[in-house]
Design an enzyme around this catalytic site. Sequence first.
Site, mmCIF file in Angstrom:
data_model
loop_
_atom_site.group_PDB
_atom_site.id
_atom_site.type_symbol
_atom_site.label_atom_id
_atom_site.label_comp_id
_atom_site.label_asym_id
_atom_site.label_seq_id
_atom_site.Cartn_x
_atom_site.Cartn_y
_atom_site.Cartn_z
ATOM 1 N N SER A 52 0.625 -0.884 0.065
ATOM 2 C CA SER A 52 0.078 0.118 0.347
ATOM 3 C C SER A 52 0.679 1.250 0.121
ATOM 4 O O SER A 52 2.129 1.189 0.299
ATOM 5 C CB SER A 52 -1.298 0.418 1.124
ATOM 6 O OG SER A 52 -1.418 -1.204 1.330
HETATM 7 N N1 SAM Z 1 -0.498 -4.785 4.087
HETATM 8 C C1 SAM Z 1 -0.271 -5.093 2.479
HETATM 9 C C2 SAM Z 1 1.226 -4.995 2.607
HETATM 10 O O1 SAM Z 1 2.121 -3.807 4.080
HETATM 11 O O2 SAM Z 1 1.886 -4.990 2.195
HETATM 12 C C3 SAM Z 1 -0.277 -4.686 1.692
HETATM 13 C C4 SAM Z 1 -1.099 -5.672 1.811
HETATM 14 S S1 SAM Z 1 -2.104 -6.104 0.078
HETATM 15 C C5 SAM Z 1 -2.524 -4.606 -0.058
HETATM 16 C C6 SAM Z 1 -3.298 -7.023 0.797
HETATM 17 C C7 SAM Z 1 -3.327 -7.858 0.763
HETATM 18 O O3 SAM Z 1 -4.640 -9.145 1.481
HETATM 19 C C8 SAM Z 1 -2.942 -9.195 -0.793
HETATM 20 O O4 SAM Z 1 -1.160 -9.564 -0.598
HETATM 21 C C9 SAM Z 1 -3.742 -10.139 -1.068
HETATM 22 O O5 SAM Z 1 -3.510 -11.729 -0.845
HETATM 23 C C10 SAM Z 1 -5.064 -10.265 0.234
HETATM 24 N N2 SAM Z 1 -5.495 -11.154 0.733
HETATM 25 C C11 SAM Z 1 -6.832 -10.532 0.357
HETATM 26 N N3 SAM Z 1 -7.955 -11.990 0.681
HETATM 27 C C12 SAM Z 1 -7.183 -12.165 1.786
HETATM 28 C C13 SAM Z 1 -8.164 -13.198 2.442
HETATM 29 N N4 SAM Z 1 -9.521 -14.082 2.355
HETATM 30 N N5 SAM Z 1 -6.930 -14.156 4.044
HETATM 31 C C14 SAM Z 1 -5.990 -13.447 3.346
HETATM 32 N N6 SAM Z 1 -5.464 -12.393 2.396
HETATM 33 C C15 SAM Z 1 -5.447 -11.835 2.091
#
Ligand code: SAM
Length: 224
Positions: A52
């Site tokens: 992000s």
């Molecule tokens: N917090 C992260 C960082 O600091 O880099 C950014 C996260 S990215 C915007 C969103 C993440 O949520 C992705 O890696 C995606 O694979 C994960 N995601 C989506 N659905 C999910 C779920 N049901 N459970 C766990 N992770 C999930």
Amino acid sequence: MVERQLRARGISDASVLAAMAEIPREIFLAPELAHDAYADSALPIQAGQTMSQPFMVAQMTELLAPHPGMRILEIGTGSGYQAAVLAAIGCSVLSLERHPELAAAARTRLASLGQLDPRLVDRVRVEVADGSVGWRLGAPFEGILVTAAAPRVPDPLRRQLANGGRLVIPLGPLSGQQLTQVIRRGDGFEERAFGGCVFVPLIGAAGYKEEEVRRMHRWPGPFR
Ligand code: SAM
């Protein structure tokens, strides 16, 4: 980054500003993207996901009102950067990621923070799981941070939030969401929106369904 992108735009929590000054963003990216690490934007990571934008990390962290020793559940480990920022504040973080390769890379990157401060490493645990249903065995959490877009607040996450605890989540359609803070007051929940944002989808039993996301994106293969 801290002065121009965060403080100048209203981030005022000293612990958030200090943590984001302390944690090197470049180690959470592929080497070829390291020169963009402090850009004012989200950046690509593996599996078609994103790390992000710094301001969004700061705003979400501030809305959690984090403090040392606070127990936080993060949904969406991604690169691991957000978890590292929370650890630098002194929080104890359980971070859930649905893509095993992202979880593995984040674990390696978080372990390397031990050179900076060995205490950071012990404060974060990364698990591969569908975070849309939370982590019942660790509940209640004082803070829950969802870093992916959800159609509504997942009921399991409401149940796993401690009384007085805060949940921060982008809520709305895939085209755009409202960054939302939910505070638990006994059996009730106060909700407040903090402006527009666009996140990758929360895919899971209590989030968007993979089929639905693929249809909306006209995506030919599995959504990554
Ligand atoms: N917090 C992260 C960082 O600091 O880099 C950014 C996260 S990215 C915007 C969103 C993440 O949520 C992705 O890696 C995606 O694979 C994960 N995601 C989506 N659905 C999910 C779920 N049901 N459970 C766990 N992770 C999930």
